[in-house]
Design a protein around this motif. Structure first.
Motif, PDB file in Angstrom:
ATOM      1  N   ALA A 213       0.831  -1.212   0.000  1.00  0.00           N
ATOM      2  CA  ALA A 213       0.000   0.000   0.000  1.00  0.00           C
ATOM      3  C   ALA A 213       0.860   1.254   0.000  1.00  0.00           C
ATOM      4  N   GLU A 214       1.930   1.231   0.752  1.00  0.00           N
ATOM      5  CA  GLU A 214       2.783   2.416   0.887  1.00  0.00           C
ATOM      6  C   GLU A 214       3.361   2.845  -0.456  1.00  0.00           C
ATOM      7  N   ASP A 215       3.736   1.864  -1.273  1.00  0.00           N
ATOM      8  CA  ASP A 215       4.364   2.187  -2.556  1.00  0.00           C
ATOM      9  C   ASP A 215       3.394   2.106  -3.730  1.00  0.00           C
ATOM     10  N   PHE A 216       2.091   2.008  -3.435  1.00  0.00           N
ATOM     11  CA  PHE A 216       1.112   1.930  -4.517  1.00  0.00           C
ATOM     12  C   PHE A 216       0.538   3.319  -4.786  1.00  0.00           C
ATOM     13  N   HIS A 217       0.469   3.670  -6.047  1.00  0.00           N
ATOM     14  CA  HIS A 217      -0.241   4.889  -6.429  1.00  0.00           C
ATOM     15  C   HIS A 217      -0.871   4.656  -7.787  1.00  0.00           C
ATOM     16  N   VAL A 218      -1.910   5.423  -8.082  1.00  0.00           N
ATOM     17  CA  VAL A 218      -2.624   5.298  -9.358  1.00  0.00           C
ATOM     18  C   VAL A 218      -1.879   6.138 -10.391  1.00  0.00           C
ATOM     19  N   GLY A 219      -1.576   5.540 -11.533  1.00  0.00           N
ATOM     20  CA  GLY A 219      -0.658   6.141 -12.482  1.00  0.00           C
ATOM     21  C   GLY A 219      -1.077   7.485 -13.047  1.00  0.00           C
ATOM     22  N   CYS A 220      -2.372   7.770 -13.054  1.00  0.00           N
ATOM     23  CA  CYS A 220      -2.831   9.072 -13.531  1.00  0.00           C
ATOM     24  C   CYS A 220      -2.816  10.125 -12.455  1.00  0.00           C
ATOM     25  N   CYS A 221      -2.926   9.624 -11.180  1.00  0.00           N
ATOM     26  CA  CYS A 221      -3.510  10.503 -10.166  1.00  0.00           C
ATOM     27  C   CYS A 221      -2.789  10.530  -8.828  1.00  0.00           C
ATOM     28  N   GLY A 222      -1.905   9.582  -8.573  1.00  0.00           N
ATOM     29  CA  GLY A 222      -1.256   9.516  -7.276  1.00  0.00           C
ATOM     30  C   GLY A 222      -2.071   8.714  -6.274  1.00  0.00           C
TER      31      GLY A 222
END
Length: 614
Positions: free
Chosen positions: A195-204
């Motif tokens: 979760a810590e290193d997950f972000h949505v590629g368009c949006c953060g």
């Protein structure tokens, strides 16, 4: 690479299956070297399924592009608020503010409003503009303006003329499955380093779900899809024009006095765009999107303000970005059509199309952090041609579970298939390991050895990719396989029952249209007129031949019931029955029996949806 060479990938997958089935004679014409490469001795022990966490360095670096901040666009009266996976834009006029988009929910909107009041202006909000119908852009409106002011026409809300239809098609009709798929794509249940290193590629990062309470208010003013609309609010001139690329309801805004272009999601953040969304959308019209980018480029903007990602400054930089973005979209679309016309199907297209060529690559706007060319290619095949490949074998295929059972039998049973899957995993072929494990899981959902192996394969694949959508599906899928997903509440960001009860009446009725159970309804016919408190005209609700229809108008002799929107919401959400509401006095009128018959024919149960174990 040629189509002929790339087509070997499909043949190799078939070869692997046939080899496991012991059918060497069936493989004449295929390379003996290929078969020899698959003939390694079986691994006698189970492989180590502990996959250490990792993330590509460019993926973690990409996350730093997204910051929670308020940015003034040069010396113009335009401000961008970057906030938890979505942006809002504020334009300050002489005696008020214009707000473009309103955030995902009431919590996000409340936090954004606090930023407006402390960092931008205390002037009242005079108008809202929805760039398009997606929930992260429209669900906070009621925090910024009183709904009563909108109803009286004091505060207009602008949107495209097809906004309500698109909201219904994508936000209501398929809401249950899209909610489930969104939870996977956006990694809602990930924890720890995942979760810590997950972000949505368009949006953060999307932030915590919270209650996800909607404050949506329907639009009141519309922009024609074949033209534009000039407005002036608080002394600020805006030209609104339909674009229709990323979403069919999309509009953009041009501020001629300040050379500012508010591009919405037509530039979908610092990433290759989601030409098709794996969460579930209709096919996105690439030609519309291309034309939208060309039109925006013609303004020669000095500033471009997107609804995901940072402000882009400078006419040359904006022109170069829009041109590269356009070319990347057109290349993906046009080359897919070229390959389709050569006879390739949706299974063949990803390998045949391949990655974007080097001359179209630029970091980060055409790097596949969010969308991928491969996923778009599959979407175009179905959208332009059909689900049907042209091979009549596809017309009445052996059911999936039965096919898996027969294939495993031909391969010698569970033991050799599991051994082959373990061998593939240990040799670094996580994809093949997952495919073989899938056969065993289809036959027996409780085959935990196969499930743990597939989960480990998913983690290997997920940790290796910098595409956030795929990463989300891999890692959430691994949790499902391990039995670690808390399915209850997983889709709360989209399926909050409180939000369903707050929907406009038309959307409530549209939603139940798709919940008729033909085993309950059969050929029965029932009609009732709903007189809803605060609504000027009744709604005629008709169930006929297991189809539910509704329209505004006269009762046409149908029995009438009287209720308010809250009572209708209780029915639609499945929280209350007609009998209970009649007993409580919330439903009155002689039409209650017909209403009961209609709602008794609906499947209103909300069940967890498994995407991997099925």
């Amino acid at each position: 690479m040629t189509v002929e060479v790339l087509d070997r990938g499909a043949r190799l997958r078939v070869a692997r299956r046939l080899h496991l089935m012991g059918g060497a004679a069936l493989m004449r014409g295929l390379s003996a070297l290929v078969l020899a490469g698959m003939a390694a001795p079986a691994i006698a022990h189970a492989p180590d399924l502990n996959v250490p966490f990792s993330a590509p360095s460019n993926y973690t670096a990409h996350a730093r592009l997204f910051q929670e901040r308020v940015t003034r666009v040069g010396k113009t009266p335009v401000w961008q608020i970057e906030f938890q996976g979505m942006n809002l834009v504020v334009v300050e006029g002489s005696d008020g503010l214009v707000l473009l988009d309103t955030g995902m929910n009431r919590d996000v909107a409340t936090a954004a409003l606090a930023k407006i009041r402390t960092q931008i202006s205390t002037k009242p909000i005079k108008a809202i503009i929805y760039t398009h119908h997606h929930p992260d852009h429209v669900n906070g409106a009621g925090v910024f303006v009183p709904p009563a002011d909108v109803a009286r026409g004091k505060v207009p809300i602008f949107a495209a003329s097809n906004f309500l239809k698109e909201l219904s098609d994508e936000g209501v009709a398929t809401l249950p499955i899209v909610a489930a798929r969104s939870a996977y794509m956006f990694g809602f249940s990930l924890a720890g380093k995942e979760a810590e290193d997950f972000h949505v590629g368009c949006c953060g990062a999307l932030g915590k779900a919270g209650k996800n309470e909607s404050a949506y208010i329907p639009p009141t003013q519309f922009v024609d899809v074949d033209g534009g609309r000039d407005i002036e609010i608080a002394g600020v001139k805006l030209h609104l024009f339909h674009t229709g690329g990323e979403a069919a309801s999309h509009i953009a805004a041009w501020l001629p006095d300040y050379q500012v272009l508010i591009s919405g999601d037509e530039v979908q953040g610092p990433t290759f765009p989601n030409l098709h969304s794996m969460r579930g959308t209709k096919m996105r019209d690439a030609n519309r999107w291309i034309e939208a980018l060309r039109r925006m480029e013609r303004y020669g903007a000095a500033w471009m303000v997107p609804m995901h990602g940072p402000v882009v400054e400078g006419a040359p930089q904006i022109k170069a970005l829009l041109t590269r973005y356009e070319d990347a979209i057109q290349y993906t679309h046009d080359q897919t059509i070229r390959l389709i016309n050569k006879g390739l199907t949706q299974d063949d297209l990803p390998d045949a199309l391949g990655p974007l060529p080097d001359w179209l690559r630029s970091e980060p706007y055409t790097t596949e952090y969010y969308g991928t060319a491969a996923d778009a290619a599959r979407s175009y095949y179905v959208g332009y041609i059909s689900w049907f490949s042209g091979d009549a074998t596809d017309l009445a295929p052996t059911p999936r579970v039965e096919r898996a059972r027969r294939e495993v039998t031909l391969m010698g049973g569970r033991t050799p298939v599991l051994a082959a899957a373990n061998r593939a995993f240990e040799q670094g072929d996580a994809q093949w390991a997952a495919e073989l494990a899938t056969l065993l899981i289809a036959i027996d959902h409780q085959d935990m050895e196969a499930r743990r192996l597939k989960a480990a394969a998913f983690r290997k694949l997920g940790y290796a990719t910098y595409n956030s959508n795929r990463r989300g599906f891999y890692l959430m899928g691994a949790l499902e396989l391990e039995g670690k997903l808390q399915q209850a509440g997983l889709t709360a960001r989209y399926m909050n029952p409180d939000n369903i009860r707050k929907m406009p009446v038309a959307l409530m009725l549209e939603q139940i249209r798709y919940k008729v159970d033909p085993k309950r309804a059969g050929a029965a016919a029932h009609t009732v007129a709903l007189t809803i408190a605060g609504e000027s005209d009744p709604w005629l609700l008709e169930l006929r031949n297991s189809t539910l229809k509704f329209r505004r108008g006269e009762a046409d002799g149908a029995p009438v019931v009287r209720l308010d929107r809250n009572a209708l919401g209780e029915l639609v959400s499945g929280n209350q029955t007609v009998d209970a509401l009649v007993k409580a006095g919330a439903i009155t009128g002689r039409g209650s029996a017909a209403l009961k018959q209609i709602f008794s024919s609906l499947d209103l149960t909300v069940q967890p949806i498994n995407l991997v174990i099925r």
